[in-house]
Structures are given as C-alpha cells and as structure tokens.
Design a protein around this motif. Structure first.
Motif, PDB file in Angstrom:
ATOM      1  N   ALA A 441      57.028  29.229  36.180  1.00 59.17           N
ATOM      2  CA  ALA A 441      56.294  28.434  37.163  1.00 59.17           C
ATOM      3  C   ALA A 441      54.799  28.367  36.885  1.00 59.17           C
ATOM      4  O   ALA A 441      54.085  27.586  37.531  1.00 59.17           O
ATOM      5  N   ILE A 442      54.297  29.149  35.950  1.00 59.70           N
ATOM      6  CA  ILE A 442      52.848  29.201  35.732  1.00 59.70           C
ATOM      7  C   ILE A 442      52.263  27.830  35.356  1.00 59.70           C
ATOM      8  O   ILE A 442      51.219  27.433  35.900  1.00 59.70           O
ATOM      9  N   PRO A 443      52.867  27.054  34.456  1.00 57.30           N
ATOM     10  CA  PRO A 443      52.304  25.725  34.181  1.00 57.30           C
ATOM     11  C   PRO A 443      52.220  24.849  35.424  1.00 57.30           C
ATOM     12  O   PRO A 443      51.249  24.098  35.599  1.00 57.30           O
ATOM     13  N   THR A 444      53.214  24.959  36.304  1.00 54.23           N
ATOM     14  CA  THR A 444      53.177  24.198  37.558  1.00 54.23           C
ATOM     15  C   THR A 444      52.023  24.667  38.435  1.00 54.23           C
ATOM     16  O   THR A 444      51.323  23.859  39.062  1.00 54.23           O
ATOM     17  N   ILE A 445      51.802  25.970  38.475  1.00 53.61           N
ATOM     18  CA  ILE A 445      50.687  26.522  39.248  1.00 53.61           C
ATOM     19  C   ILE A 445      49.361  25.957  38.746  1.00 53.61           C
ATOM     20  O   ILE A 445      48.474  25.607  39.539  1.00 53.61           O
ATOM     21  N   TYR A 446      49.225  25.819  37.447  1.00 49.49           N
ATOM     22  CA  TYR A 446      47.976  25.285  36.888  1.00 49.49           C
ATOM     23  C   TYR A 446      47.825  23.793  37.170  1.00 49.49           C
ATOM     24  O   TYR A 446      46.699  23.286  37.229  1.00 49.49           O
ATOM     25  N   ARG A 447      48.930  23.096  37.342  1.00 51.23           N
ATOM     26  CA  ARG A 447      48.819  21.676  37.734  1.00 51.23           C
ATOM     27  C   ARG A 447      48.355  21.553  39.181  1.00 51.23           C
ATOM     28  O   ARG A 447      47.639  20.602  39.536  1.00 51.23           O
ATOM     29  N   LEU A 448      48.743  22.499  40.014  1.00 45.76           N
ATOM     30  CA  LEU A 448      48.328  22.474  41.420  1.00 45.76           C
ATOM     31  C   LEU A 448      46.880  22.921  41.584  1.00 45.76           C
ATOM     32  O   LEU A 448      46.146  22.379  42.424  1.00 45.76           O
ATOM     33  N   LEU A 449      46.488  23.908  40.796  1.00 45.32           N
ATOM     34  CA  LEU A 449      45.105  24.382  40.822  1.00 45.32           C
ATOM     35  C   LEU A 449      44.748  24.771  39.385  1.00 45.32           C
ATOM     36  O   LEU A 449      45.312  25.707  38.827  1.00 45.32           O
ATOM     37  N   PRO A 450      43.841  24.025  38.749  1.00 43.82           N
ATOM     38  CA  PRO A 450      43.545  24.252  37.330  1.00 43.82           C
ATOM     39  C   PRO A 450      43.195  25.704  37.029  1.00 43.82           C
ATOM     40  O   PRO A 450      42.596  26.413  37.844  1.00 43.82           O
ATOM     41  N   ARG A 451      43.519  26.104  35.813  1.00 37.79           N
ATOM     42  CA  ARG A 451      43.347  27.492  35.387  1.00 37.79           C
ATOM     43  C   ARG A 451      41.922  27.986  35.600  1.00 37.79           C
ATOM     44  O   ARG A 451      41.703  29.106  36.091  1.00 37.79           O
ATOM     45  N   GLU A 452      40.944  27.164  35.283  1.00 37.27           N
ATOM     46  CA  GLU A 452      39.555  27.606  35.363  1.00 37.27           C
ATOM     47  C   GLU A 452      39.084  27.827  36.803  1.00 37.27           C
ATOM     48  O   GLU A 452      38.071  28.500  37.034  1.00 37.27           O
ATOM     49  N   GLU A 453      39.801  27.276  37.792  1.00 33.29           N
ATOM     50  CA  GLU A 453      39.390  27.428  39.192  1.00 33.29           C
ATOM     51  C   GLU A 453      39.916  28.711  39.824  1.00 33.29           C
ATOM     52  O   GLU A 453      39.457  29.112  40.894  1.00 33.29           O
ATOM     53  N   TRP A 454      40.888  29.365  39.176  1.00 31.53           N
ATOM     54  CA  TRP A 454      41.506  30.524  39.810  1.00 31.53           C
ATOM     55  C   TRP A 454      40.549  31.709  39.941  1.00 31.53           C
ATOM     56  O   TRP A 454      40.686  32.510  40.882  1.00 31.53           O
TER      57      TRP A 454
END
Length: 470
Positions: A441-454
């Motif tokens: 699910a991690i790629p989906t998580i990054y589509r919902l909130l980009p990696r750099e924003e986490w």
C-alpha cells in the motif's frame, strides 16, 4: 423424539445437544454418536480458475448485455440507468418480486452520484410508486461498476481477479433476506458473467447527520474505517462486530441444507495455494517490503513510534516478512486444516461496512452492508478482515475479549465450540500473511500524500490525512 426413533436412549443429552437443529441431531445419530458429523460437510475444494484476461475484459466491459438471472438488459452506469428510466425500474422490480404486477415506478425524483468507498460507482435514487405502501422504500441506493476509464484497472481487479461482484449479487438475490442480521432490503440485483457488469438496487439506510444523542433505533451517523478516534468507546463497536461475525458463522454451521445451498451458490474460493503448494516469491516482494521499512524508519518519523522505527526492530520485521512469505502455503493449509474453523460470513466487516443504532435498552446493534466477496473462508481470515483497521490498542489489549465474543456468538447460533487459544494462533498467522500484502500500500499512500510531505506530519490525525484511509 429423535433419541427414541434412533433407539439411543442410553445417550445422555446435554443442554448443548438440545440446541441442535433436527438436521444436526440426525447427523449425530446417523454417525453413531460422533459429534464432528453434526457440522455441514465441506465441499471439495474447487480447482484454481483462470480469470478473464485483460484483453477479453477490454472487449466486453462496456457492452450492455442481459443479466444472467432475470434476462433484462443491465444499465451498468448511472447515465444508462437514467436513460432506462421508470419503465426499466418497474420491469426490474416486478421481475425480482419486489413489487406486484399492478404496481410501478411512476417517476424518478432523484438520481445523483454518491461519493464513498472505492470498489464501485454508487448513486442515490429516489422514486415515486404508483401504489405506495409501508413496505416499499422511496429512497434507494444503487451500486454499479466503475465507468471511468481511469478506474478500468480497479474494475478489472475487483471483477475478474478477486471476483468480488458475483458473490455480492448472489448474496443480494438469495440470502440478504435470510441471514440473522439486519441487511438493507434488496429491490433488484443482477449480473452478466459475459461482460462482468452488474447492478444492485437496495434500500437506502438513513444515517443521522449529527453525533448528538439519538432516539432509540435511530441509525447513527456513518463511520469511516481507520477513524476510530472519532467513535466514543470504540471497543463496544468491535465487540458487536466480532459477535455479529460469530453469529453469521454459527448460522452457516447450524443447518446442513442451508450450508449445501451456500456451497452450490457460492463455491469456496480458497483453491490456489492449497492445490499447487507454491509460496510467495519473496524476491518479487522485496521492493515493496523495503518501501514499508523505509516509510516506517525514515519517512513518517513524525507519527511512527520510536520502538517501531528502531533499526533493530525494522531489521527483525523485514526478516519476519520474508519468513512468512516462504511459509505462505504451509500457513494457508493449516488455516483450512480443521472444518470447524471454516465458515461463510461477511469478508470485510470493518466499522464502515456496518450501520449502528441503540435499542430501547440502550444496547448497541448493527446491520451490515457491502457484501462483496461473500463466501466461504477460514474464520481467522474473516476475523482479520474485521479487525485490521482497528487501532493498535484494540489488538494489543482486547484481542482475547474480541475472540471470546466471536466464539460465544458462533456457539449460541448453533456452531461448534471454538477454542480461543487456537483462534488466537490462527488469527496471528492470518495477520502475518496479510501484513506482507499490505506492505504494497505504500505507493498508494504516496499518491494520497507525496513522500516529501510526510516529514512535516507530526500527528496521526493530521487534517491532510483525514478521509484518506480507505
């Protein structure tokens, strides 16, 4: 009476035996007193099926074909249903026996998209009846496949790979009015196997629009999964969910004829790993597991607890994921090794697939929606599907009481006595397998909130994450 008929007066009847159905009692006496025979025999495991190819799916997905049960052309999008109008609805409801031949839909007052869930397109439908009555709902709910081209992949996976739609339509047609739990009334349900398209029209649940105290039997507001922090005393809800799941399992186990009908209508889906013996290829999974480890250890540092992002623990976790993958078939065979732990029940009983109310005695009650994928499975996987979206505290502090509630409800409904220690072991094994898959699910998580924003997220209930859990 049966004891005398079988000339078994020497067998001492227990209180539990007195709760058996006639079919269970006859099976017991026919077997010479072997209690294992009172449970419905499981059908042979079906051979693995080859899903429709993506090429074949692309050729048929937009075709308007007749449904396999009622023979009516299926309007499989909201636009097609709007064009079909009152005349089609009248024909459909008459064919399904939802209205008499003298009744009809005389007008459609509302047909608007409903936003919620991700496996299908949904709409709110309001109709006017020629002959209104107390048993007919004017406010209805429509479910059809995704129509948008950007949802084509999701539609193919749901319909062809996971085969979720067919069981839901079968359940709506044959079992929704019979299960021992509240389910929205089905008005029409049909599907074309040739095109995979379907339509399901049911009663619309009237959810409250506020969290304020409600009158007895008034349905509470709708809840989302992964949002348990918004539900007061959420443990009470999970106790009701697991009890309801146990009730459904016991209902299946308690009647041989009912079980035979379920087996015929909904063949058990658990063939693959039990036939071929193959394990998950951990090399193929390595990349998504590494993404999970990276997410926990260096990306979502503001919300992941320190002990979880500790490098030594993450190394241990990676090793356990790899090991679980190599044991996949062995675990699946174990989960299906004892017929007492196989049942038919709701496969995805999260908080958001139930509607809730309190009765006059202030007891929490629930009804169930979204029966996609309904069928036979091992009870550990069913419990996993019920509990996976719960907060960590539910798992660490209350699993024992939840399993006890499940086992008690199953037995009271006519099912077998299930050992809670064994249930816990089976649930832990199921969770080990599902965690390996959920790492994807991690790629989906990054589509919902980009990696750099986490890295700027420092609280779990950050507004940027609200409503993105499903």
């Amino acid at each position: 009476m049966l004891q005398a008929e079988y000339m078994c007066d020497d067998i001492e009847l227990t209180d539990r035996m007195l709760q058996w159905s006639e079919g269970q009692a006859r099976a017991f006496f026919d077997s010479g007193g072997d209690e294992s025979h009172i449970w419905p025999p499981l059908p042979p495991l079906p051979k693995p099926r080859a899903p429709m190819s993506l090429t074949a799916f692309n050729e048929v997905e937009y075709k308007q074909l007749a449904g396999d049960t009622y023979g009516l052309i299926i309007p499989h999008t909201i636009e097609l249903l709007r064009d079909a109008g009152s005349e089609w609805l009248t024909s459909a409801f008459r064919a399904a026996g939802s209205i008499s031949e003298s009744n009809a839909v005389v007008a459609i007052d509302e047909l608007v998209p409903f936003i919620g869930g991700g496996a299908a397109t949904k709409a709110l439908l309001t109709v006017r009846w020629k002959k209104p009555s107390a048993d007919l709902h004017s406010r209805l709910f429509v479910k059809v496949p995704h129509a948008a081209k950007e949802k084509r992949r999701d539609k193919y996976i749901v319909a062809c790979i996971y085969d979720m739609d067919r069981p839901e339509i079968t359940f709506a047609q044959k079992f929704a009015a019979r299960v021992p739990v509240s389910v929205p009334k089905t008005y029409f349900a049909d599907r074309s196997a040739a095109s995979t398209n379907f339509i399901l029209i049911s009663e619309r649940i009237q959810f409250a629009q506020t969290a304020d105290p409600l009158a007895p039997n008034q349905v509470q507001r709708a809840y989302d999964k992964f949002m348990d922090h918004l539900i007061p005393n959420v443990l009470e809800y999970y106790l009701v969910l697991t009890s309801t799941l146990g009730l459904l399992c016991g209902w299946y186990k308690a009647d041989h004829e009912r079980a035979a009908e379920l087996h015929e209508s909904l063949p058990l889906p658990y063939a693959g790993p039990l036939h071929d013996g193959g394990d998950v290829n951990s090399a193929l999974m390595d990349r998504q597991w590494d993404l999970l480890i990276e997410f926990l250890g260096t990306v979502a540092v503001g919300i992941v607890p320190a002990d979880v992002r500790d490098p030594s623990y993450l190394k241990q976790l990676k090793g356990e994921l790899v090991h679980a993958a190599t044991q996949y078939s062995r675990i699946r065979r174990y989960l299906y090794s004892d017929g007492r732990y196989i049942a038919f029940a709701h496969p995805n009983l999260n908080i958001d697939n139930a509607y809730w109310w309190r009765n006059a005695a202030d007891e929490l009650q629930c009804g169930l929606v979204d029966w996609a994928g309904y069928g036979g499975n091992d009870v550990a996987t069913l419990l996993d599907g019920c509990l996976y979206s719960a907060e960590a505290e539910i798992h660490t502090e209350h699993t024992s009481s939840l399993l006890a509630a499940f086992a008690s409800a199953c037995e009271k409904a006519g099912g077998p006595t299930l050992d809670c220690t064994e249930l816990r072991k089976r649930l832990d094994l199921s969770l080990a397998l599902s965690l390996a898959g959920q790492a994807g699910a991690i790629p989906t998580i990054y589509r919902l909130l980009p990696r750099e924003e986490w890295k700027s997220v420092h609280e779990r209930h950050n507004p940027r994450l609200e409503g993105k859990g499903s």
